[in-house]
Design a protein around this motif. Structure first.
Motif, PDB file in Angstrom:
ATOM      1  N   THR A  69      -6.139  -3.588 -13.112  1.00  0.00           N
ATOM      2  CA  THR A  69      -6.100  -3.294 -14.543  1.00  0.00           C
ATOM      3  C   THR A  69      -5.917  -4.597 -15.319  1.00  0.00           C
ATOM      4  OG1 THR A  69      -3.699  -2.945 -14.613  1.00  0.00           O
ATOM      5  CG2 THR A  69      -5.073  -1.020 -14.135  1.00  0.00           C
ATOM      6  N   ALA A  70      -6.484  -4.621 -16.514  1.00  0.00           N
ATOM      7  CA  ALA A  70      -6.375  -5.800 -17.380  1.00  0.00           C
ATOM      8  C   ALA A  70      -6.305  -5.305 -18.820  1.00  0.00           C
ATOM      9  CB  ALA A  70      -7.570  -6.723 -17.190  1.00  0.00           C
ATOM     10  N   PRO A  71      -5.106  -5.262 -19.409  1.00  0.00           N
ATOM     11  CA  PRO A  71      -4.983  -4.787 -20.794  1.00  0.00           C
ATOM     12  C   PRO A  71      -5.950  -5.508 -21.736  1.00  0.00           C
ATOM     13  CG  PRO A  71      -2.818  -5.052 -19.808  1.00  0.00           C
ATOM     14  CD  PRO A  71      -3.812  -5.637 -18.842  1.00  0.00           C
ATOM     15  N   GLY A  72      -6.718  -4.713 -22.486  1.00  0.00           N
ATOM     16  CA  GLY A  72      -7.687  -5.253 -23.425  1.00  0.00           C
ATOM     17  C   GLY A  72      -9.074  -5.447 -22.832  1.00  0.00           C
ATOM     18  N   TYR A  73      -9.241  -5.160 -21.560  1.00  0.00           N
ATOM     19  CA  TYR A  73     -10.523  -5.357 -20.885  1.00  0.00           C
ATOM     20  C   TYR A  73     -10.890  -4.120 -20.074  1.00  0.00           C
ATOM     21  CZ  TYR A  73     -10.048 -10.296 -21.934  1.00  0.00           C
ATOM     22  OH  TYR A  73      -9.914 -11.500 -22.580  1.00  0.00           O
ATOM     23  N   GLN A  74     -12.187  -3.931 -19.914  1.00  0.00           N
ATOM     24  CA  GLN A  74     -12.701  -2.940 -18.976  1.00  0.00           C
ATOM     25  C   GLN A  74     -12.984  -3.707 -17.687  1.00  0.00           C
ATOM     26  OE1 GLN A  74     -16.446  -1.200 -20.047  1.00  0.00           O
ATOM     27  NE2 GLN A  74     -16.373   0.287 -18.396  1.00  0.00           N
ATOM     28  N   VAL A  75     -12.439  -3.238 -16.579  1.00  0.00           N
ATOM     29  CA  VAL A  75     -12.563  -3.942 -15.305  1.00  0.00           C
ATOM     30  C   VAL A  75     -13.604  -3.236 -14.432  1.00  0.00           C
ATOM     31  CG1 VAL A  75     -11.340  -4.719 -13.248  1.00  0.00           C
ATOM     32  CG2 VAL A  75     -10.147  -4.661 -15.449  1.00  0.00           C
ATOM     33  N   LYS A  76     -14.516  -4.041 -13.872  1.00  0.00           N
ATOM     34  CA  LYS A  76     -15.572  -3.518 -13.006  1.00  0.00           C
ATOM     35  C   LYS A  76     -15.662  -4.370 -11.746  1.00  0.00           C
ATOM     36  CE  LYS A  76     -18.595  -2.648 -16.985  1.00  0.00           C
ATOM     37  NZ  LYS A  76     -19.936  -2.941 -17.514  1.00  0.00           N
ATOM     38  N   ASN A  77     -16.196  -3.772 -10.704  1.00  0.00           N
ATOM     39  CA  ASN A  77     -16.561  -4.504  -9.479  1.00  0.00           C
ATOM     40  C   ASN A  77     -15.427  -5.342  -8.900  1.00  0.00           C
ATOM     41  OD1 ASN A  77     -19.214  -3.497  -9.845  1.00  0.00           O
ATOM     42  ND2 ASN A  77     -19.697  -5.216 -11.178  1.00  0.00           N
ATOM     43  N   VAL A  78     -14.251  -4.746  -8.734  1.00  0.00           N
ATOM     44  CA  VAL A  78     -13.137  -5.474  -8.120  1.00  0.00           C
ATOM     45  C   VAL A  78     -13.417  -5.557  -6.616  1.00  0.00           C
ATOM     46  CG1 VAL A  78     -10.664  -5.502  -7.664  1.00  0.00           C
ATOM     47  CG2 VAL A  78     -11.514  -4.668  -9.866  1.00  0.00           C
ATOM     48  N   ARG A  79     -13.405  -6.787  -6.114  1.00  0.00           N
ATOM     49  CA  ARG A  79     -13.627  -7.006  -4.685  1.00  0.00           C
ATOM     50  C   ARG A  79     -12.461  -7.828  -4.143  1.00  0.00           C
ATOM     51  NH1 ARG A  79     -17.761  -7.793  -7.692  1.00  0.00           N
ATOM     52  NH2 ARG A  79     -17.777 -10.056  -7.657  1.00  0.00           N
ATOM     53  N   THR A  80     -12.023  -7.470  -2.942  1.00  0.00           N
ATOM     54  CA  THR A  80     -10.884  -8.145  -2.323  1.00  0.00           C
ATOM     55  C   THR A  80     -11.216  -8.500  -0.881  1.00  0.00           C
ATOM     56  OG1 THR A  80      -9.384  -6.782  -3.643  1.00  0.00           O
ATOM     57  CG2 THR A  80      -8.421  -7.960  -1.793  1.00  0.00           C
ATOM     58  N   LYS A  81     -10.817  -9.702  -0.491  1.00  0.00           N
ATOM     59  CA  LYS A  81     -10.940 -10.111   0.902  1.00  0.00           C
ATOM     60  C   LYS A  81      -9.630 -10.778   1.294  1.00  0.00           C
ATOM     61  CE  LYS A  81     -13.512 -12.790   4.221  1.00  0.00           C
ATOM     62  NZ  LYS A  81     -14.586 -13.734   4.481  1.00  0.00           N
ATOM     63  N   CYS A  82      -8.990 -10.238   2.326  1.00  0.00           N
ATOM     64  CA  CYS A  82      -7.718 -10.787   2.794  1.00  0.00           C
ATOM     65  C   CYS A  82      -7.838 -11.211   4.254  1.00  0.00           C
ATOM     66  CB  CYS A  82      -6.603  -9.748   2.660  1.00  0.00           C
ATOM     67  SG  CYS A  82      -6.251  -9.250   0.963  1.00  0.00           S
ATOM     68  N   VAL A  83      -7.130 -12.293   4.592  1.00  0.00           N
ATOM     69  CA  VAL A  83      -7.052 -12.771   5.973  1.00  0.00           C
ATOM     70  C   VAL A  83      -5.613 -13.156   6.260  1.00  0.00           C
ATOM     71  CG1 VAL A  83      -9.451 -13.578   6.077  1.00  0.00           C
ATOM     72  CG2 VAL A  83      -7.662 -15.139   5.329  1.00  0.00           C
ATOM     73  N   LYS A  84      -5.252 -13.092   7.521  1.00  0.00           N
ATOM     74  CA  LYS A  84      -3.925 -13.545   7.937  1.00  0.00           C
ATOM     75  C   LYS A  84      -3.946 -15.063   7.994  1.00  0.00           C
ATOM     76  CE  LYS A  84      -2.269  -9.441   8.567  1.00  0.00           C
ATOM     77  NZ  LYS A  84      -1.425  -8.897   7.540  1.00  0.00           N
ATOM     78  N   GLY A  85      -2.880 -15.686   7.501  1.00  0.00           N
ATOM     79  CA  GLY A  85      -2.804 -17.137   7.517  1.00  0.00           C
ATOM     80  C   GLY A  85      -1.855 -17.630   6.447  1.00  0.00           C
ATOM     81  N   GLY A  86      -1.623 -18.919   6.433  1.00  0.00           N
ATOM     82  CA  GLY A  86      -0.695 -19.470   5.443  1.00  0.00           C
ATOM     83  C   GLY A  86       0.697 -18.934   5.685  1.00  0.00           C
ATOM     84  N   LEU A  87       1.305 -18.348   4.674  1.00  0.00           N
ATOM     85  CA  LEU A  87       2.644 -17.767   4.794  1.00  0.00           C
ATOM     86  C   LEU A  87       2.625 -16.361   5.378  1.00  0.00           C
ATOM     87  CD1 LEU A  87       4.066 -18.838   1.308  1.00  0.00           C
ATOM     88  CD2 LEU A  87       4.560 -19.875   3.519  1.00  0.00           C
ATOM     89  N   GLY A  88       1.476 -15.795   5.570  1.00  0.00           N
ATOM     90  CA  GLY A  88       1.360 -14.428   6.070  1.00  0.00           C
ATOM     91  C   GLY A  88      -0.015 -13.868   5.800  1.00  0.00           C
ATOM     92  N   SER A  89      -0.370 -13.745   4.528  1.00  0.00           N
ATOM     93  CA  SER A  89      -1.694 -13.256   4.136  1.00  0.00           C
ATOM     94  C   SER A  89      -2.225 -14.081   2.971  1.00  0.00           C
ATOM     95  CB  SER A  89      -1.640 -11.789   3.709  1.00  0.00           C
ATOM     96  OG  SER A  89      -1.388 -10.954   4.804  1.00  0.00           O
ATOM     97  N   GLU A  90      -3.521 -14.289   3.001  1.00  0.00           N
ATOM     98  CA  GLU A  90      -4.210 -14.943   1.890  1.00  0.00           C
ATOM     99  C   GLU A  90      -5.297 -13.990   1.418  1.00  0.00           C
ATOM    100  OE1 GLU A  90      -5.728 -18.674   3.305  1.00  0.00           O
ATOM    101  OE2 GLU A  90      -3.729 -19.485   3.643  1.00  0.00           O
TER     102      GLU A  90
END
Length: 99
Positions: A69-90
């Motif tokens: 969500t983004a107040p004041g904006y319409q949000v479309k096409n949210v994409r997420t890619k997570c990998v294990k690494g760094g402190l735990g997850s990136e």
């Protein structure tokens, strides 16, 4: 002739409005690192908002803080890619935000 000019003016105005609506959308991405995947996603979404609008980010932080969500904006096409690494997850999140 007067009617033709009026039709042309309305058509031109319609083109300007359509072009403005397209220009009001932006694509942003952010990256977050945390000991948990949920925390990394949250940080990545915060970065998307901060890169878009500090005001939207502040409203997000003072409201429900729901990722995607983004107040004041319409949000479309949210994409997420997570990998294990760094402190735990990136995680990297991308979205299109339109106002």
């Amino acid at each position: 002739m007067k009617t033709l000019v009026q039709v042309a003016a309305v058509a031109a105005l319609g083109l300007m409005v359509a072009t403005g609506a397209e220009a009001a959308c932006i694509n942003k991405a952010g990256q977050g690192t945390n000991s948990t995947e949920d925390g990394a996603k949250f940080q990545a979404w915060e970065e998307v908002l901060q890169a878009t609008s500090w005001g939207s980010w502040a409203s997000f932080m003072s409201s429900g803080m729901k990722i995607g969500t983004a107040p004041g904006y319409q949000v479309k096409n949210v994409r997420t890619k997570c990998v294990k690494g760094g402190l735990g997850s990136e995680c990297v999140m991308q979205a299109t935000l339109c106002n």
